[in-house]
Write an enzyme that holds these catalytic residues in place. Structure first.
Site, short mmCIF file in Angstrom:
data_model
loop_
_atom_site.label_atom_id
_atom_site.label_comp_id
_atom_site.label_asym_id
_atom_site.label_seq_id
_atom_site.Cartn_x
_atom_site.Cartn_y
_atom_site.Cartn_z
N SER A 10 0.84 -1.19 0.00
CA SER A 10 0.00 0.00 0.00
C SER A 10 0.88 1.26 0.00
CB SER A 10 -0.96 -0.05 1.20
OG SER A 10 -1.94 0.96 1.13
N ASP A 33 -9.41 -3.16 -6.36
CA ASP A 33 -8.87 -2.10 -5.51
C ASP A 33 -9.46 -0.77 -5.95
OD1 ASP A 33 -7.27 -0.32 -4.04
OD2 ASP A 33 -5.43 -1.45 -4.41
N HIS A 43 -7.94 -4.45 -2.24
CA HIS A 43 -6.71 -3.89 -1.67
C HIS A 43 -6.21 -4.73 -0.49
CE1 HIS A 43 -3.96 -0.47 -1.15
NE2 HIS A 43 -4.10 -0.65 0.15
#
Length: 334
Positions: free
Chosen positions: A171, A272, A302
């Site tokens: 991330s 995502d 995600h």
């Protein structure tokens, strides 16, 4: 009379900011997932083929790392690649010793036969950007000092191949991979060598909403509110999401063509909310002539691979996690 602190802002389940500037990161979401945010103590004995330890690498700043060492047989003589890991969390939450990372990176160290070094990054809002980037870069310079013999750490000096150093970020840790690699391109790391970077679901966004932000389902792992609030806490005061750290493919960032970067593997998840801007980054890197590879994980969202419940319970998540680990193993050992 002691005045009670008041909550002035919060990110549901993850973070509460008080009027005195203090922050509470106690998990307040569904109790069944709390275990993923619990710290796992280090263990220098091998458990399921991996040993771990924490150590301070800079006495002045107190910067720490967690090292994951895969078990080796006496006849094993080949040195192991190093994966320098930057955790995610929107620059605001999570720690290198959280169970979600422990589970993933013990698996990766074992599968890829690599030494993982995970950095305890400073968090916003107490430490806004570029603080975690500086921490990541300091960790890379520490690896250089080990390679040069200026420092000594037995697990790394006895087992690591400093010519095969890879950056990996989850991330917003992926944003740090880009920034640290760009800095590294400006200096001499020898005898260490930065051989590549792996960006898993990097937190690349822009001020205008992308189509995937508007259309993809949100989840407890990532919602638009989380993105907006975490970045408002983390970016330099007065900055927008077009800042170079969050939009390195934008006009406000240094031209990608001007950066000396190693080969990259960009990993995106089909569902995502940031997949469109992640793909914008990938396409911009290709256009700039960079050596960049792409992995698309289908049917997942995600950070799916660190959600232990989904990995265990959902066949698609489990299968895509295996593919992701296999692809990283291939990238690191190619």
């Amino acid at each position: 009379m002691v005045q009670e602190k008041k909550v002035v802002d919060e990110v549901s389940g993850w973070l509460r900011l008080f009027d005195d500037g203090s922050v509470d990161r106690t998990w307040t979401g569904p109790p069944e997932v709390k275990f993923m945010t619990e710290p796992v103590p280090p263990h220098v004995e091998f458990i399921d083929g991996v040993a771990t330890k924490d150590m301070v690498i800079d006495e002045t700043s107190g910067l720490r790392v967690r090292i994951y060492l895969p078990e080796r047989k006496p006849e094993d003589c080949e040195s192991l690649p190093i994966i320098l890991h930057f955790h995610g969390g929107g620059f605001c939450i999570s720690q290198a010793d959280w169970y979600m990372y422990y589970h993933m990176y013990t698996n990766l160290a074992r599968a890829a036969n690599a030494i993982c070094v995970s950095v305890y990054l400073r968090l916003a809002p107490e430490h806004r950007l570029p603080a975690p980037i500086n921490d990541g870069f300091s960790a890379l310079l520490w690896l250089r000092s080990l390679a040069r013999g200026d420092s000594y750490e037995p697990w790394l000096n006895d087992h690591a191949d400093f010519n095969r150093v890879y950056l990996l970020g989850d991330s917003t840790g992926g944003n740090i991979v880009h920034e640290v690699a760009a800095r590294a391109g400006k200096l001499d790391l020898s005898p260490a060598k930065l051989s590549g970077g792996i960006l898993i679901h990097p937190g690349f966004v822009r001020s205008s909403r992308s189509r995937s932000e508007l259309e993809q389902p949100q989840s407890p792992m990532l919602s638009l509110d989380m993105v907006d609030k975490f970045l408002s806490f983390a970016l330099p005061v007065g900055s927008t999401k077009d800042h170079p750290v969050t939009c390195p493919m934008g006009s406000g960032a240094p031209p990608l063509e001007s950066l000396q970067l190693p080969r990259f593997l960009v990993c995106v998840a089909e569902r995502d909310i940031m997949v469109d801007t992640e793909m914008e980054y990938y396409e911009a890197m290709k256009k700039a002539g960079k050596d960049v590879e792409l992995l698309i994980s289908t049917g997942v969202s995600h950070s799916f691979y660190i959600n232990k419940i989904a990995v265990d319970m959902d066949p698609q998540t489990g299968a895509q996690t295996e593919i992701l680990i296999s692809r990283i193993k291939e990238f690191v050992n190619n």
